[in-house]
Design an enzyme around this catalytic site. Structure first.
Site, PDB file in Angstrom:
ATOM      1  N   GLU A 187       0.828  -1.212   0.000  1.00  0.00           N
ATOM      2  CA  GLU A 187       0.000   0.000   0.000  1.00  0.00           C
ATOM      3  C   GLU A 187       0.864   1.265   0.000  1.00  0.00           C
ATOM      4  O   GLU A 187       0.800   2.098   0.914  1.00  0.00           O
ATOM      5  CB  GLU A 187      -0.940   0.009   1.210  1.00  0.00           C
ATOM      6  CG  GLU A 187      -1.963  -1.091   1.168  1.00  0.00           C
ATOM      7  CD  GLU A 187      -2.912  -1.071   2.353  1.00  0.00           C
ATOM      8  OE1 GLU A 187      -4.055  -1.568   2.225  1.00  0.00           O
ATOM      9  OE2 GLU A 187      -2.530  -0.564   3.433  1.00  0.00           O
ATOM     10  N   GLU A 380      -5.562  -8.102  -0.511  1.00  0.00           N
ATOM     11  CA  GLU A 380      -6.226  -7.876   0.784  1.00  0.00           C
ATOM     12  C   GLU A 380      -7.694  -7.601   0.539  1.00  0.00           C
ATOM     13  O   GLU A 380      -8.040  -6.791  -0.322  1.00  0.00           O
ATOM     14  CB  GLU A 380      -5.611  -6.688   1.547  1.00  0.00           C
ATOM     15  CG  GLU A 380      -4.247  -6.942   2.134  1.00  0.00           C
ATOM     16  CD  GLU A 380      -3.765  -5.776   2.991  1.00  0.00           C
ATOM     17  OE1 GLU A 380      -4.616  -5.129   3.645  1.00  0.00           O
ATOM     18  OE2 GLU A 380      -2.557  -5.514   3.002  1.00  0.00           O
TER      19      GLU A 380
END
Length: 482
Positions: A187, A380
């Site tokens: 991320e 995710e």
């Protein structure tokens, strides 16, 4: 229909899962100094990752007085064989994990890696391959050696690039025959929301304004990633190496053109990291954004060529929810911010106020694939909830099954739309410390870990109802979702 070779599995992060922080020669990361704050003591929507320089110093000087959950995680360090066996029984094809940089280079400045750290990950990879599970390895999942935070203010410093590349070259050289799939930064865009967690830095210590400091750190990370990708392509062509962002699928609050424009800008900022890492250059709209918002970047020498020569093989992202964007004064929020406050009235909300939006996943899969035409990987996705361990050792989490079922249906539809999707690793397949509050109360896993927010418990593992459900999903390659 999901492809025959589709990679079903689950995802974790070393800082939140591994534990063993003071064993095997591991050094400390900046996340080892995030303390748990109970619900009663939280101020407003305060998250435990909102760490100032002053708070960090206080914790650093009085470590024994604080509850520091990331140091414990779910104790994978001592339970890895048991956990991997449970994953194998579920039928996992892939397991996403990350390496603790400080376990290999305790301060980040060592010339050679820690042999005990190298051996631990060899043992983990060997155990995975014993059951036919492919490792998907994130090189850094928010976890910098804290020494580099203290000495250089983390990724604000260009010096971080050489330390990171030394570390990632070690990973590739050491494990290239055991790991096919890699991600450089978890991320990467999270620095815009949590600079301490994602970049190991304190913006208040910088000479730059907040956005300049954050984008400077991101520039250094993008360069480090590109150099790593180039090295992997040259020395381990059998490997695939990807970029990852926290994906925000956003909707304009109204059909007013100003709201639609604000939503477009937010989407551009969110995807700009894919533009740089997949196409190898800064898009003009981002350079214009820098100009219009007094963002000053000290670009690394020859950065344009470095980015061009280090483009990734696939695009990975996390997806939990969608957001609403408004241009109206008082409602407008910073583009690229990972947490937005406006509520979508058409969605159900989780206990933590996250909008449940499986259709948004189909939209985002199509949007990203249409733009980049590279394979995608959902690394995710999941539902955090307060699970209850019954006296007989069962955990009834039908709410999690409902969430996952609808998102898998959306993935199926996106594949039928023409999206090339490599795999799906749902988040926190074994319960671990939640990133929001460094707690065990908010759980994501198929496997319950008997531990509370204070480290109390047996750390025994228990199969939830979702464990048996996901096993059926994998066995049927996504056909049996009942």
């Amino acid at each position: 229909m999901f492809p025959k070779e589709f990679l079903w599995g689950g995802a974790t992060a070393s800082a939140q899962y591994e534990g063993g922080f003071d064993e095997g020669g591991r050094g400390k990361s900046q996340l080892d100094f995030i303390d748990f704050i109970s619900v009663e003591k939280r101020i407003g929507n305060q998250c435990t990752d909102d760490v100032s320089w002053e708070r960090y110093k206080t914790i650093r000087e009085n470590e024994s007085e604080y509850n520091l959950p990331y140091r414990r995680g779910a104790d994978f360090y001592h339970h890895y064989k048991e956990d991997i066996k449970l994953m194998a029984e579920m039928g996992f094809k892939v397991f996403r994990m990350s390496i603790s940089w400080a376990r290999l280079y305790p301060t980040g400045e060592e010339e050679t890696p820690n042999p005990e750290g190298l051996k631990f990950y060899h043992d983990v990879f060997d155990e995975l391959h014993k059951y036919g599970i492919e490792p998907l390895v994130t090189m850094i999942h928010y976890e910098n050696p804290v020494h580099l935070t203290e000495k250089f203010n983390g990724w604000e410093s260009q010096k971080m690039i050489s330390y990171f590349v030394k570390y990632t070259k070690t990973l590739i050289d050491e494990y290239k025959d055991k790991v096919k799939y890699w991600i450089t930064f978890n991320e990467i865009n999270a620095t815009l929301c949590t600079p301490f967690v994602s970049s190991g830095m304190f913006v208040e210590k910088s000479q730059k304004n907040k956005l300049s400091c954050e984008y400077q750190a991101l520039h250094h990370q993008l360069i480090a990633s590109a150099l790593t990708v180039k090295y992997a392509h040259e020395t381990a062509p059998q490997c695939m190496i990807g970029a990852m962002i926290a994906r925000l699928e956003c909707y304009a609050e109204t059909c007013k053109p100003t709201d639609v424009l604000a939503n477009m800008i937010d989407d551009q900022i969110n995807l700009s990291f894919f533009d740089i890492m997949a196409r190898g250059s800064y898009p003009k709209f981002l350079l214009n954004y820098f100009r219009d918002n007094d963002i000053i970047i000290d670009f690394v020498d020859n950065y344009e060529q470095i980015l061009k020569e280090g483009t990734v093989d696939y695009l990975a992202f996390s997806y939990y929810m969608s957001y609403v964007v408004s241009a109206e004064p008082g409602k407008a929020e910073a583009p690229g911010n990972l947490v937005k406050s406006l509520v979508n009235p058409y969605l159900k909300q989780t206990e933590w106020g996250w909008g449940i939006d499986p259709i948004g996943l189909r939209i985002t899969l199509n949007r990203i694939y249409d733009k980049y035409q590279l394979p995608l990987f959902i690394v995710e996705n999941g539902l955090g909830a307060k699970d209850v361990l019954e006296e007989d050792g069962s955990v009834h989490d039908a709410y999690r099954i409902d969430y996952l079922r609808e998102h898998i249906k959306a993935m199926d539809k996106a594949i039928d739309d023409g999206v090339e999707l490599l795999g799906y690793t749902s988040w926190g397949c074994v319960d671990l410390c939640s990133a929001s509050f460094a707690d065990m109360t908010k759980r994501y896993g198929y496997i319950y870990v008997d531990a509370d927010d204070y480290g109390n418990g047996t750390y025994n593992r228990y199969k939830k109802d979702s464990y048996y459900w996901y096993k059926k999903v994998i066995e049927s390659n996504g056909k049996d979702l009942d």
